[in-house]
Design a protein around this motif. Structure first.
Motif, PDB file in Angstrom:
ATOM      1  N   SER A 186      79.940  56.041  22.180  1.00 50.14           N
ATOM      2  CA  SER A 186      79.315  55.799  20.884  1.00 50.14           C
ATOM      3  C   SER A 186      78.081  56.689  20.809  1.00 50.14           C
ATOM      4  N   PHE A 187      77.624  56.964  19.599  1.00 48.73           N
ATOM      5  CA  PHE A 187      76.443  57.800  19.428  1.00 48.73           C
ATOM      6  C   PHE A 187      75.230  57.209  20.159  1.00 48.73           C
ATOM      7  N   PRO A 188      74.986  55.876  20.044  1.00 50.83           N
ATOM      8  CA  PRO A 188      73.838  55.311  20.772  1.00 50.83           C
ATOM      9  C   PRO A 188      73.951  55.503  22.294  1.00 50.83           C
ATOM     10  N   GLU A 189      75.145  55.332  22.857  1.00 52.51           N
ATOM     11  CA  GLU A 189      75.324  55.526  24.311  1.00 52.51           C
ATOM     12  C   GLU A 189      75.016  56.973  24.701  1.00 52.51           C
ATOM     13  N   TYR A 190      75.532  57.891  23.910  1.00 52.55           N
ATOM     14  CA  TYR A 190      75.332  59.317  24.182  1.00 52.55           C
ATOM     15  C   TYR A 190      73.852  59.687  24.113  1.00 52.55           C
ATOM     16  N   MET A 191      73.161  59.240  23.061  1.00 56.67           N
ATOM     17  CA  MET A 191      71.752  59.591  22.903  1.00 56.67           C
ATOM     18  C   MET A 191      70.887  58.909  23.961  1.00 56.67           C
ATOM     19  N   GLU A 192      71.259  57.702  24.361  1.00 60.86           N
ATOM     20  CA  GLU A 192      70.521  57.037  25.439  1.00 60.86           C
ATOM     21  C   GLU A 192      70.628  57.843  26.733  1.00 60.86           C
ATOM     22  N   ARG A 193      71.817  58.386  27.015  1.00 57.85           N
ATOM     23  CA  ARG A 193      71.999  59.224  28.211  1.00 57.85           C
ATOM     24  C   ARG A 193      71.112  60.464  28.139  1.00 57.85           C
ATOM     25  N   CYS A 194      71.045  61.070  26.930  1.00 54.96           N
ATOM     26  CA  CYS A 194      70.190  62.261  26.746  1.00 54.96           C
ATOM     27  C   CYS A 194      68.725  61.920  26.997  1.00 54.96           C
ATOM     28  N   VAL A 245      69.337  50.650  19.090  1.00 50.49           N
ATOM     29  CA  VAL A 245      68.993  49.643  18.085  1.00 50.49           C
ATOM     30  C   VAL A 245      70.250  49.130  17.388  1.00 50.49           C
ATOM     31  N   THR A 246      70.335  47.822  17.262  1.00 43.14           N
ATOM     32  CA  THR A 246      71.451  47.206  16.526  1.00 43.14           C
ATOM     33  C   THR A 246      70.897  46.125  15.606  1.00 43.14           C
ATOM     34  N   SER A 247      71.711  45.741  14.672  1.00 42.79           N
ATOM     35  CA  SER A 247      71.350  44.617  13.805  1.00 42.79           C
ATOM     36  C   SER A 247      72.648  43.996  13.311  1.00 42.79           C
ATOM     37  N   ASP A 248      72.543  42.805  12.773  1.00 43.69           N
ATOM     38  CA  ASP A 248      73.752  42.076  12.358  1.00 43.69           C
ATOM     39  C   ASP A 248      74.598  42.827  11.358  1.00 43.69           C
ATOM     40  N   ASN A 249      73.960  43.610  10.480  1.00 45.49           N
ATOM     41  CA  ASN A 249      74.742  44.277   9.439  1.00 45.49           C
ATOM     42  C   ASN A 249      75.000  45.748   9.754  1.00 45.49           C
ATOM     43  N   ILE A 250      74.865  46.114  11.021  1.00 45.23           N
ATOM     44  CA  ILE A 250      75.198  47.493  11.409  1.00 45.23           C
ATOM     45  C   ILE A 250      76.544  47.495  12.105  1.00 45.23           C
ATOM     46  N   THR A 251      77.439  48.305  11.619  1.00 41.90           N
ATOM     47  CA  THR A 251      78.672  48.577  12.335  1.00 41.90           C
ATOM     48  C   THR A 251      78.471  49.921  13.024  1.00 41.90           C
ATOM     49  N   VAL A 252      78.690  49.976  14.335  1.00 46.58           N
ATOM     50  CA  VAL A 252      78.550  51.252  15.033  1.00 46.58           C
ATOM     51  C   VAL A 252      79.760  52.100  14.667  1.00 46.58           C
ATOM     52  N   LEU A 253      79.505  53.141  13.889  1.00 45.05           N
ATOM     53  CA  LEU A 253      80.595  53.973  13.397  1.00 45.05           C
ATOM     54  C   LEU A 253      81.038  54.976  14.446  1.00 45.05           C
ATOM     55  N   SER A 254      82.302  55.275  14.443  1.00 44.15           N
ATOM     56  CA  SER A 254      82.834  56.343  15.273  1.00 44.15           C
ATOM     57  C   SER A 254      82.182  57.653  14.852  1.00 44.15           C
ATOM     58  N   VAL A 255      81.687  58.401  15.832  1.00 43.79           N
ATOM     59  CA  VAL A 255      81.035  59.676  15.527  1.00 43.79           C
ATOM     60  C   VAL A 255      82.033  60.621  14.865  1.00 43.79           C
ATOM     61  N   ARG A 256      83.264  60.641  15.369  1.00 44.45           N
ATOM     62  CA  ARG A 256      84.281  61.545  14.803  1.00 44.45           C
ATOM     63  C   ARG A 256      84.576  61.205  13.347  1.00 44.45           C
ATOM     64  N   LYS A 257      84.767  59.916  13.069  1.00 44.01           N
ATOM     65  CA  LYS A 257      85.083  59.505  11.694  1.00 44.01           C
ATOM     66  C   LYS A 257      83.932  59.844  10.749  1.00 44.01           C
ATOM     67  N   ALA A 298      72.160  65.679  19.303  1.00 38.09           N
ATOM     68  CA  ALA A 298      72.823  64.873  18.274  1.00 38.09           C
ATOM     69  C   ALA A 298      73.805  65.715  17.459  1.00 38.09           C
ATOM     70  N   ASP A 299      73.393  66.946  17.132  1.00 38.29           N
ATOM     71  CA  ASP A 299      74.248  67.821  16.325  1.00 38.29           C
ATOM     72  C   ASP A 299      75.476  68.307  17.084  1.00 38.29           C
ATOM     73  N   ASP A 300      75.380  68.391  18.412  1.00 38.22           N
ATOM     74  CA  ASP A 300      76.487  68.908  19.233  1.00 38.22           C
ATOM     75  C   ASP A 300      77.319  67.808  19.882  1.00 38.22           C
ATOM     76  N   VAL A 301      77.155  66.581  19.407  1.00 37.00           N
ATOM     77  CA  VAL A 301      77.802  65.443  20.059  1.00 37.00           C
ATOM     78  C   VAL A 301      79.332  65.592  20.125  1.00 37.00           C
ATOM     79  N   ILE A 302      79.971  66.062  19.052  1.00 39.72           N
ATOM     80  CA  ILE A 302      81.439  66.187  19.040  1.00 39.72           C
ATOM     81  C   ILE A 302      81.887  67.219  20.064  1.00 39.72           C
ATOM     82  N   ASP A 303      81.183  68.325  20.128  1.00 41.00           N
ATOM     83  CA  ASP A 303      81.507  69.371  21.105  1.00 41.00           C
ATOM     84  C   ASP A 303      81.422  68.805  22.523  1.00 41.00           C
ATOM     85  N   TYR A 304      80.394  68.007  22.783  1.00 38.17           N
ATOM     86  CA  TYR A 304      80.233  67.382  24.100  1.00 38.17           C
ATOM     87  C   TYR A 304      81.397  66.440  24.386  1.00 38.17           C
ATOM     88  N   PHE A 305      81.742  65.606  23.413  1.00 39.86           N
ATOM     89  CA  PHE A 305      82.848  64.664  23.597  1.00 39.86           C
ATOM     90  C   PHE A 305      84.152  65.407  23.913  1.00 39.86           C
TER      91      PHE A 305
END
Length: 198
Positions: free
Chosen positions: A169-177, A87-99, A154-161
């Motif tokens: 990006s978090f959306p790409e990762y969760m879509e793969r899951c 899901v995206t919208s005009d006022n969403i910036t996809v944030l870096s998971v690490r940051k 979702a909680d282990d995303v950094i470990d996976y990366f």
């Protein structure tokens, strides 16, 4: 007018968070917006208040889009499940998971409020899975186990990366899951031992 400037500040703050985490400077934020630092403080009492409201506004925007997805009559339930994390919208910036993870560790108060918003969002996914359980296109499944698996992912995303040396990006990762859960890893479903033979 005041609402517009607040929204501009929050949107730009998300960009700064994405680049620098919580270490961005208010001077840079003001300069990027072409306003004075004093104007920032007229609208927000502190940098933490800006960060908190920016992240919460992003979460609310995502929730709004998820509710639209849930109500969409032109998509199948399968398509909605696949697209839930895209899901995206005009006022969403996809944030870096690490940051975002670094920021949340530094600001536990923000983390608590984000967790509340995140719970509401997962509840929307739960409603979508309730619909899936009533449809013929899905086998019977344990909704709570599925949500638990997605939470854990979702909680282990950094470990996976770190392990795969990639920063999806978090959306790409969760879509793969979601795709692994929905479609499995077998090339031919007829070979699944638990499937009933026709």
């Amino acid at each position: 007018m005041a609402t517009d400037i607040r929204e501009r500040i929050l949107k730009e703050a998300l960009r700064e968070i994405n680049c620098r985490g919580s270490d961005f400077h208010m001077d840079d934020l003001a300069r990027n917006l072409r306003i004075s630092k004093r104007t920032l403080y007229e609208h927000f009492v502190s940098k933490q208040a800006i960060i908190e409201e920016a992240l919460l506004s992003m979460m609310k925007s995502i929730q709004k889009e998820h509710r639209k997805l849930l109500a969409d009559v032109n998509m199948t339930t399968e398509e909605k499940i696949i697209n839930f994390f895209k899901v995206t919208s005009d006022n969403i910036t996809v944030l870096s998971v690490r940051k975002t993870t670094e920021l949340v560790k530094k600001m536990p108060d923000v983390c608590e409020k984000l967790e509340e918003a995140r719970k509401e969002d997962w509840d929307i996914l739960g409603q979508l899975l309730d619909i899936a359980q009533q449809e013929d296109g899905f086998k019977p499944f344990d909704k709570f186990l599925l949500i638990h698996m997605l939470h854990s992912a979702a909680d282990d995303v950094i470990d996976y990366f770190d392990k795969v040396k990639h920063d999806y990006s978090f959306p790409e990762y969760m879509e793969r899951c979601i795709c692994v859960i929905l479609y499995g890893i077998k090339t031919d479903r007829r070979q699944l031992t638990n499937d009933k033979k026709a």
